[in-house]
Write a protein that holds these residues in place. Sequence first.
Motif, mmCIF file in Angstrom:
data_model
loop_
_atom_site.group_PDB
_atom_site.id
_atom_site.type_symbol
_atom_site.label_atom_id
_atom_site.label_comp_id
_atom_site.label_asym_id
_atom_site.label_seq_id
_atom_site.Cartn_x
_atom_site.Cartn_y
_atom_site.Cartn_z
ATOM 1 N N LEU A 12 63.918 14.082 -49.892
ATOM 2 C CA LEU A 12 64.787 13.251 -51.354
ATOM 3 C C LEU A 12 66.106 13.285 -50.565
ATOM 4 O O LEU A 12 66.409 12.593 -51.329
ATOM 5 C CB LEU A 12 65.653 14.680 -51.969
ATOM 6 N N ALA A 13 66.471 13.903 -49.871
ATOM 7 C CA ALA A 13 67.710 13.938 -49.183
ATOM 8 C C ALA A 13 67.489 14.492 -47.980
ATOM 9 O O ALA A 13 67.144 15.384 -47.186
ATOM 10 C CB ALA A 13 68.850 14.246 -49.775
ATOM 11 N N HIS A 14 68.720 13.928 -46.669
ATOM 12 C CA HIS A 14 68.482 14.894 -45.454
ATOM 13 C C HIS A 14 70.441 14.331 -44.523
ATOM 14 O O HIS A 14 70.401 13.597 -44.940
ATOM 15 C CB HIS A 14 67.793 14.826 -44.244
ATOM 16 N N ASN A 15 70.835 15.137 -44.742
ATOM 17 C CA ASN A 15 72.239 15.285 -43.304
ATOM 18 C C ASN A 15 71.578 15.735 -42.583
ATOM 19 O O ASN A 15 70.947 16.225 -41.885
ATOM 20 C CB ASN A 15 72.732 14.561 -43.919
ATOM 21 N N HIS A 19 68.064 19.099 -45.135
ATOM 22 C CA HIS A 19 67.050 18.555 -45.494
ATOM 23 C C HIS A 19 66.479 19.084 -46.644
ATOM 24 O O HIS A 19 65.924 20.346 -46.840
ATOM 25 C CB HIS A 19 66.257 18.513 -44.616
ATOM 26 N N VAL A 20 66.391 17.977 -47.994
ATOM 27 C CA VAL A 20 65.647 18.484 -49.184
ATOM 28 C C VAL A 20 64.644 18.330 -49.693
ATOM 29 O O VAL A 20 64.585 16.654 -49.354
ATOM 30 C CB VAL A 20 67.107 17.783 -50.032
ATOM 31 N N GLY A 34 69.205 24.488 -41.277
ATOM 32 C CA GLY A 34 69.075 25.078 -39.545
ATOM 33 C C GLY A 34 67.142 25.958 -39.933
ATOM 34 O O GLY A 34 66.942 25.526 -40.461
ATOM 35 N N PRO A 35 67.476 27.382 -39.471
ATOM 36 C CA PRO A 35 66.046 27.447 -39.407
ATOM 37 C C PRO A 35 66.130 28.531 -40.698
ATOM 38 O O PRO A 35 65.277 29.159 -40.794
ATOM 39 C CB PRO A 35 66.691 28.798 -38.461
ATOM 40 N N ILE A 36 66.632 27.886 -42.265
ATOM 41 C CA ILE A 36 66.351 28.859 -43.109
ATOM 42 C C ILE A 36 65.753 27.736 -43.958
ATOM 43 O O ILE A 36 66.567 26.781 -44.253
ATOM 44 C CB ILE A 36 68.061 29.623 -43.319
#
Length: 76
Positions: A12-15, A19-20, A34-36
């Motif tokens: 859907l989106a990322h920067n 990251h979604v 990140g790692p979560i």
Amino acid sequence: MSNPKDCRHETLAHNGVAHVQRCLDCGSISIHLGPISVRLDDSSLEALWAVLGEATAELHARKTTEVLNVMRRGVA
């Protein structure tokens, strides 16, 4: 929500920070920082968006107040 390994994700989106993604099968939302990773439903994503917007607005207001206070001390 199904097992994350069974999900087919679309971005859907990322920067550079997050990251979604949304699962094409169950509709769950995954937010990767990140790692979560956090999985949410649509209404929880909207509630998170609202509280992050509120926090951002409050942060900007506090920074503006701090700058004005420094300017006043410098002028006095």
